[in-house]
Scaffold this active site. Structure first.
Site, short mmCIF file in Angstrom:
data_model
loop_
_atom_site.label_atom_id
_atom_site.label_comp_id
_atom_site.label_asym_id
_atom_site.label_seq_id
_atom_site.Cartn_x
_atom_site.Cartn_y
_atom_site.Cartn_z
N ARG A 79 0.86 -1.19 0.00
CA ARG A 79 0.00 0.00 0.00
C ARG A 79 0.89 1.24 0.00
NH1 ARG A 79 -4.92 0.84 -1.45
NH2 ARG A 79 -5.79 -0.76 -0.07
N ARG A 105 0.40 -6.79 -9.28
CA ARG A 105 0.89 -5.95 -8.19
C ARG A 105 1.26 -6.77 -6.95
NH1 ARG A 105 -4.06 -2.56 -5.35
NH2 ARG A 105 -5.63 -4.19 -5.38
N HIS A 175 0.34 3.20 -10.37
CA HIS A 175 -0.61 3.72 -9.37
C HIS A 175 0.17 4.53 -8.32
CE1 HIS A 175 -3.72 3.66 -6.30
NE2 HIS A 175 -4.49 2.84 -6.97
N ASP A 220 -12.29 9.98 -6.52
CA ASP A 220 -11.89 8.82 -7.32
C ASP A 220 -12.33 9.11 -8.76
OD1 ASP A 220 -11.05 6.38 -8.18
OD2 ASP A 220 -12.38 5.19 -6.89
N GLU A 277 -2.32 8.91 -10.91
CA GLU A 277 -1.92 7.65 -11.54
C GLU A 277 -1.84 7.78 -13.06
OE1 GLU A 277 -4.77 4.73 -10.06
OE2 GLU A 277 -5.05 5.97 -8.29
C1 BG6 Z 1 -7.75 3.62 -7.47
C2 BG6 Z 1 -9.15 3.30 -7.91
O1 BG6 Z 1 -6.90 3.60 -8.56
O2 BG6 Z 1 -7.31 2.63 -6.55
C3 BG6 Z 1 -10.05 3.25 -6.69
O3 BG6 Z 1 -9.62 4.27 -8.85
C4 BG6 Z 1 -9.51 2.25 -5.70
O4 BG6 Z 1 -11.36 2.92 -7.09
C5 BG6 Z 1 -8.08 2.60 -5.37
O5 BG6 Z 1 -10.30 2.30 -4.52
C6 BG6 Z 1 -7.41 1.66 -4.38
O6 BG6 Z 1 -7.59 0.34 -4.74
P1 BG6 Z 1 -7.04 -0.83 -3.85
O7 BG6 Z 1 -7.45 -2.11 -4.49
O8 BG6 Z 1 -5.53 -0.66 -3.82
O9 BG6 Z 1 -7.62 -0.62 -2.46
#
Ligand code: BG6
Length: 311
Positions: A79, A105, A175, A220, A277
């Site tokens: 994360r 990922r 991302h 978002d 992103e």
């Molecule tokens: C973003 C998406 O890129 O990633 C969101 O547009 C999403 O909708 C976010 O909530 C995080 O995703 P994740 O799977 O890492 O919790």
């Protein structure tokens, strides 16, 4: 010889690049670069788990956000930093049991090559290929090649090659989680007058007006048909430019207080991040002919004026 020692023996570059055991014992690459004549230093760290760049700093100041409650476990996405999304963005288009944001990922990538140029830029190339396990959930043959180059700026280039006998269509994203002093005080330029799909409003199509983007709640948004450079303006930090090539979607995300539902982002960390992103999704998804390759590149560049206030 352990896996990490074997990889260090093959890929370390003295003074620039080393392969070490990182958090949770996962393999990590540490890259350093400097320009003595202009007086800057830069550092980056990349985990083979997801090929995730987790750190990029210039003169000791972090540019990327990485959650202090992130998991560092085989098979779990990290994360923060720059997770790689492929071959679908968000939920799987038809099967809700499939992992969100594809399967690379949280997969183990391989180091293919490391190098240092005469100007001091250090580069690592990582790879990931289709296997029986990936074909079971996405029935195509492909190869990914991810080149990360560190000078004062950080360049990340994801090349997708179609090794099947027929075309396929995919989404992709770098991302990027950027560190900010407080997301409620920043603004982003470069997306003015751009159409977006608003994921917090049932994908309603909207258009930003002439004003820079300021975030005032859960955000978002999938901005479409844009190749523009975005600039992140933070009153307490230097400007960061997010440049791109081969990408026509830009996603801006911050979950606001919904972050408390995400164990790996809980603890009131959300004000310290914003995702800008570099993406291809929705009508910007890529269709790749058999044998063809496509490269999407994202460049992070910190303004050379230095941090405005103590950080
Ligand atoms: C973003 C998406 O890129 O990633 C969101 O547009 C999403 O909708 C976010 O909530 C995080 O995703 P994740 O799977 O890492 O919790």
């Amino acid at each position: 010889m352990s896996e990490v020692s074997e990889q260090s023996r093959r890929f370390n570059i003295s003074g620039s690049l080393s392969v070490v055991a990182g958090e949770g014992g996962l393999t990590k690459i540490v890259i350093k670069a400097s320009g003595a004549s202009v007086g800057w230093t830069a550092k980056a760290e990349i985990y083979l788990n997801g090929a995730t760049v987790t750190r990029y700093e210039v003169d000791g100041k972090p540019v990327l956000f990485c959650s202090r409650t992130s998991k560092f476990e085989v098979g779990k996405a990290i994360r923060g930093g720059v997770p790689i999304i492929f071959p679908w963005f968000g939920p799987h288009p038809t099967d809700p049991k499939m992992p969100q944001h594809g399967f690379v990922r949280a997969a183990e990538w391989k180091i293919l090559n490391t190098a240092r140029s005469s100007s001091g830029v250090a580069t690592v190339v990582l790879g990931f290929e289709a296997s029986e396990a990936t074909r079971a959930i996405w029935p195509h043959d492909f190869a990914l090649r991810y080149t990360v180059s560190l000078g004062r700026r950080l360049e990340m280039a994801l090349e997708v090659t179609n090794r099947s006998n027929s075309e396929f269509r995919f989404d992709e994203a770098l991302h990027t989680y950027l560190a900010v002093s407080d997301v409620r005080n920043i603004h982003i330029t470069g997306l003015e007058q751009t159409e977006y799909a608003d994921k917090v409003d049932g994908l309603a199509r909207k258009r930003l007006d002439d004003a820079p983007l300021r975030l005032t709640g859960e955000t978002d948004r999938v901005f479409l048909n844009t190749g523009a450079v975005c600039r992140l303006h933070d009153p307490a930090r230097s400007e960061i430019a997010v440049g791109k090539e081969g990408s026509l979607s830009t996603v801006v995300w911050n979950p606001w207080d919904k972050a408390e539902n995400l164990v790996d982002l809980a603890g009131n960390q959300w004000p310290g991040m914003v995702c800008i992103e570099t993406v291809n999704t929705m009508e910007n998804s890529i269709t790749l002919m058999a044998g063809a390759s496509h490269t999407m590149k994202s460049t992070l560049h910190l303004s050379s004026r230095g941090y405005r206030r103590a950080y």
